[in-house]
Design a protein around this motif. Structure first.
Motif, PDB file in Angstrom:
ATOM      1  N   GLY A 195       0.795  -1.216   0.000  1.00  7.89           N
ATOM      2  CA  GLY A 195       0.000   0.000   0.000  1.00  7.89           C
ATOM      3  C   GLY A 195       0.829   1.268   0.000  1.00  7.89           C
ATOM      4  N   ALA A 229      -4.387   0.629  -1.716  1.00  2.80           N
ATOM      5  CA  ALA A 229      -3.779  -0.622  -2.173  1.00  2.80           C
ATOM      6  C   ALA A 229      -2.938  -0.382  -3.423  1.00  2.80           C
ATOM      7  CB  ALA A 229      -4.856  -1.664  -2.459  1.00  2.80           C
ATOM      8  N   ASP A 235      -7.254  -5.769  -3.615  1.00  4.75           N
ATOM      9  CA  ASP A 235      -6.392  -6.511  -2.698  1.00  4.75           C
ATOM     10  C   ASP A 235      -7.188  -6.935  -1.464  1.00  4.75           C
ATOM     11  OD1 ASP A 235      -4.428  -7.514  -1.047  1.00  4.75           O
ATOM     12  OD2 ASP A 235      -2.976  -5.948  -1.532  1.00  4.75           O
TER      13      ASP A 235
END
Length: 459
Positions: free
Chosen positions: A31, A51, A56
């Motif tokens: 991230g 993300a 994700d």
């Protein structure tokens, strides 16, 4: 697998849901973290974690744990949503409490540090783990970089990107889960050695793994080094792991040393629970008084003689910082920097675990870790140059940096704002990685003038 470079991240000033992005704060394999403000209430700021991969599922896990957690030592979940990128893909994001603080290992460098303050910070982390364990979750990446200490001494455990909870669907097919190598428990390392050639085997993380990592973090916090190697699981020796007790390295109180050794027990059943450790660490803090934590002089002299101290973790080697002005030097600068800042391969079945004895910070930076690195980190400058090596996604300066090469720049380089730059870096998009600068949605590295080395040392 290799983590992709990720989408073109939103620009500062863009609005995601109810949140306006106002600054960049951190970046890792899973991230990118922004500082954001609530559009309806600009005084309300938060950490927005976006993300790097579409949809994700790690963000589902993190959101579920944070939403259910009730602890002042874990960030509060404020909001969540999805960002639609220009290419039409959806990237989840989480909005969490903004924690203004220093990474745990940086605290002793800027504040008076005592046994009481160390034990208190460790107790706060243990309380955070107790809450995660109550929710049938495990953090799986407990380390000093994932603990922020606020001005009042309150410690907050952040970055649950690698966390797991009972009932969560599997996301990887590796033998061991993501994590940071120096903090792996003995039982995890034994499992990896035994089943590393059995792809269908998967280690299931337990609360005891978090507690061992807490012990490694505690040892590193009070001594400035990592504990020694664990017992080799390939031998039949029944001897316990050998490393110097923390009290022989630094002025650690007897009670705090006992608890650290308990957490580092090779027998997972002897580590206790997070609740028990939190209460015991609070008692250790209350009884420690004003005893300062300092390295013992004998250890300091031994290190100077036998093992000179390492370079700063965030500093580049002198040969790279002052690489020659030729085209070959420029290419070498770009190649090494690109390799040093490219996203690491994560969530893979690693080979043999390296020795843990005397592992300095910069030796650990090349090992696999998980989650977002150095959230809310400050910057540190290169020696004799104005290039911040730990800055995240800085805009291109309007003037050349101190020590930066000026035109003519030579083959393979570009001239921007009267300075010489290597780039654009392949596969990188803003917010750029460590030491890079943003320019027209691409990432560049400053090329520095080589420093003449003295023929001999000063007397």
């Amino acid at each position: 697998m290799t983590i992709p470079a990720g989408p073109r991240s939103p620009h500062l000033g863009e609005v995601l849901g109810r949140w306006k992005l106002i600054d960049r704060a951190g970046r890792g394999g899973f991230g990118v973290v922004f500082k954001a403000q609530l559009t309806a209430e600009p005084c309300t700021v938060a950490a927005l974690k976006l993300a790097r991969e579409p949809m994700d599922a790690r963000f589902e896990r993190e959101a579920k744990l944070l939403d259910a957690a009730r602890s002042p030592h874990l960030p509060r979940l404020l909001d969540k949503g999805e960002w639609l990128s220009p290419d039409g893909q959806s990237y989840p994001y989480l909005v969490m409490q903004w924690v203004e603080g220093l990474p745990l290992y940086a605290v002793p460098k800027v504040r008076s540090f005592t046994n009481a303050s160390a034990a208190r910070a460790l107790a706060h982390v243990a309380h955070a783990l107790a809450e995660l364990h109550r929710l049938e979750g495990v953090h799986r990446d407990v380390k000093g970089d994932n603990v922020l200490v606020q001005a009042d001494g309150t410690a907050v455990l952040v970055d649950l990107g690698a966390a797991w909870h009972v009932g969560a669907r599997p996301l990887t097919d590796t033998v061991i889960p993501p994590g940071t190598e120096a903090y792996r428990s003995p039982e995890l390392l034994r499992f990896r050695r035994q089943f590393r050639r059995t792809p269908e085997a998967h280690y299931l993380s337990q609360p005891a793994d978090d507690l061992y990592a807490l012990g490694v973090m505690a040892y590193r916090l009070v001594t400035g080094r990592y504990p020694g190697p664990i017992t080799d699981p390939d031998t039949s020796s029944a001897e316990p792991p050998r490393f110097l007790p923390p009290g022989e390295v630094a002025t650690v109180t007897v009670e705090l040393e006992r608890l650290i050794l308990q957490m580092l027990s090779e027998d997972s059943g002897k580590r206790g629970t997070a609740v028990e450790l939190a209460l015991a660490l609070e008692r250790a803090a209350a009884s420690a008084g004003a005893a300062r934590l300092m390295e013992r002089p004998c250890m300091r002299e031994t290190q100077k003689t036998a093992r000179p101290g390492p370079r700063s973790r965030h500093a580049l080697p002198a040969w790279l910082a002052w690489v020659g002005s030729s085209a070959l030097g420029a290419a070498l600068t770009l190649a090494v920097w690109t390799l040093g800042t490219a996203p690491r391969k994560r969530e893979r079945a690693e080979e043999e675990a390296p020795p843990r004895a005397d592992m300095s910070d910069e030796r650990m930076t090349g090992l696999a870790d998980a989650g977002v690195e150095e959230i809310h980190a400050s910057t540190a400058a290169l020696p004799n140059a104005g290039v911040p090596t730990y800055a995240i996604g800085l805009p291109m300066p309007k003037k050349p940096l101190p020590g930066q090469r000026r035109p003519p720049c030579g083959p393979g380089l570009v001239t921007l704002n009267d300075g010489c730059w290597a780039g654009p870096i392949e596969g990188e998009r803003p917010p750029c990685g460590q030491g890079m600068f943003d320019y027209q949605d691409r990432c560049y590295v400053a090329v520095l003038v080589p420093q003449r080395q003295p023929a001999s040392e000063q007397p």
